[in-house]
Design an enzyme around this catalytic site. Sequence first.
Site, mmCIF file in Angstrom:
data_model
loop_
_atom_site.group_PDB
_atom_site.id
_atom_site.type_symbol
_atom_site.label_atom_id
_atom_site.label_comp_id
_atom_site.label_asym_id
_atom_site.label_seq_id
_atom_site.Cartn_x
_atom_site.Cartn_y
_atom_site.Cartn_z
ATOM 1 N N THR A 1 0.847 -1.206 0.000
ATOM 2 C CA THR A 1 0.000 0.000 0.000
ATOM 3 C C THR A 1 0.876 1.248 0.000
ATOM 4 O O THR A 1 0.626 2.206 -0.754
ATOM 5 C CB THR A 1 -0.944 0.012 1.221
ATOM 6 O OG1 THR A 1 -1.437 -1.314 1.435
ATOM 7 C CG2 THR A 1 -2.110 0.952 0.993
ATOM 8 N N LYS B 1 1.932 -3.659 12.954
ATOM 9 C CA LYS B 1 2.712 -3.467 11.732
ATOM 10 C C LYS B 1 3.896 -4.421 11.744
ATOM 11 O O LYS B 1 4.212 -5.010 12.761
ATOM 12 C CB LYS B 1 3.223 -2.018 11.652
ATOM 13 C CG LYS B 1 2.144 -1.045 11.241
ATOM 14 C CD LYS B 1 2.669 0.374 11.034
ATOM 15 C CE LYS B 1 3.850 0.512 10.123
ATOM 16 N NZ LYS B 1 3.656 -0.098 8.784
ATOM 17 N N GLU C 1 10.117 1.725 10.661
ATOM 18 C CA GLU C 1 8.791 2.361 10.562
ATOM 19 C C GLU C 1 8.412 3.047 11.871
ATOM 20 O O GLU C 1 7.867 4.150 11.870
ATOM 21 C CB GLU C 1 7.732 1.314 10.188
ATOM 22 C CG GLU C 1 7.875 0.831 8.758
ATOM 23 C CD GLU C 1 6.945 -0.324 8.410
ATOM 24 O OE1 GLU C 1 6.623 -0.475 7.225
ATOM 25 O OE2 GLU C 1 6.552 -1.085 9.315
ATOM 26 N N LYS D 1 -8.642 -4.876 7.340
ATOM 27 C CA LYS D 1 -7.632 -4.704 8.399
ATOM 28 C C LYS D 1 -8.209 -4.114 9.683
ATOM 29 O O LYS D 1 -7.501 -3.943 10.663
ATOM 30 C CB LYS D 1 -6.493 -3.839 7.871
ATOM 31 C CG LYS D 1 -5.718 -4.555 6.760
ATOM 32 C CD LYS D 1 -4.633 -3.713 6.169
ATOM 33 C CE LYS D 1 -3.762 -4.562 5.239
ATOM 34 N NZ LYS D 1 -2.753 -3.774 4.551
HETATM 35 C C1 5RP Z 1 5.761 -3.410 6.687
HETATM 36 C C2 5RP Z 1 4.431 -3.039 7.204
HETATM 37 C C3 5RP Z 1 3.355 -2.840 6.186
HETATM 38 O O1 5RP Z 1 2.933 -1.517 6.258
HETATM 39 C C4 5RP Z 1 2.221 -3.766 6.464
HETATM 40 O O2 5RP Z 1 2.729 -5.088 6.462
HETATM 41 C C5 5RP Z 1 1.096 -3.631 5.424
HETATM 42 O O3 5RP Z 1 1.572 -4.043 4.188
HETATM 43 P P1 5RP Z 1 0.630 -4.048 2.908
HETATM 44 O O4 5RP Z 1 0.324 -2.623 2.586
HETATM 45 O O5 5RP Z 1 1.452 -4.734 1.860
HETATM 46 O O6 5RP Z 1 -0.613 -4.841 3.271
HETATM 47 O O7 5RP Z 1 4.187 -2.878 8.369
HETATM 48 O O8 5RP Z 1 6.650 -3.689 7.729
#
Ligand code: 5RP
Length: 244
Positions: free
Chosen positions: A36, A102, A111, A129
């Site tokens: 995303t 996350k 992050e 989610k």
């Molecule tokens: C990476 C993360 C991502 O933001 C989380 O896994 C969501 O990923 P995606 O947008 O592919 O569903 O925390 O460490």
Amino acid sequence: MTRELSAADIAKRAAAKEAVALVEDGMRLGLGTGSTAAWYVELLAERVKAEKLNVIGVPTSVRTGKQAESLGIKLTTLDEAGWLDLTVDGADEFDPDLNLIKGGGGALLQEKIVATASDRVVILTDPTKQVESLGAFPLPVEVIPFGWETTRAIIEDLLETLDVDGRETVLRMNKDEPYLTDCGHFIIDLHLKRIGDAEELSDALNRIAGVVENGLFIDIADEIIVGHEDGTADVIVYEDEDED
Ligand code: 5RP
């Protein structure tokens, strides 16, 4: 040539588009990681190019850094930037208080450092989610490779004392080797099913010597943007009940 997008990508793109509209000239931007966040980086690059915006990005992973650089977004380090105006990232789960899990993509440490050094943190998600209480998604815990099995045993002992529904712990693998984060650490995923008290769990995990950080983001997100498969997006803003 226009790309044929899946329904999931339409939702991710819709959330990302809403977030890109928040960017202003001169901003220092935290750039998240995941599929995303990658949409956000792509659309941000389009805006930067079209409007000649003077922005600078701090990526939360090698992967995001490469993508942003290839699209012409200027990058710096967090140390150079010092503080950030806006960070946009994805998440694996969010609850009604906008607390998150996350780290599904393995970048939770950078992050969290980047998000907590930002004036505003906007999280891009989709309706799948959204949960009543966190924990269905396995909670990533970043650990030092030295003594990791002992660290894992201590985590398992801790889980026995806490209000969770599952206690399985799994070392994240990359084929036959332990998965290595950008910082050279391992990840242990905790399959908890339901987390009774996220703050208590986060604090207790981070008190264990071999634990570097965990994927619970508590009181960090200011807004969640939920993208939908019809190309629309909703914004959920955190309202602090203690404030007037
Ligand atoms: C990476 C993360 C991502 O933001 C989380 O896994 C969501 O990923 P995606 O947008 O592919 O569903 O925390 O460490």
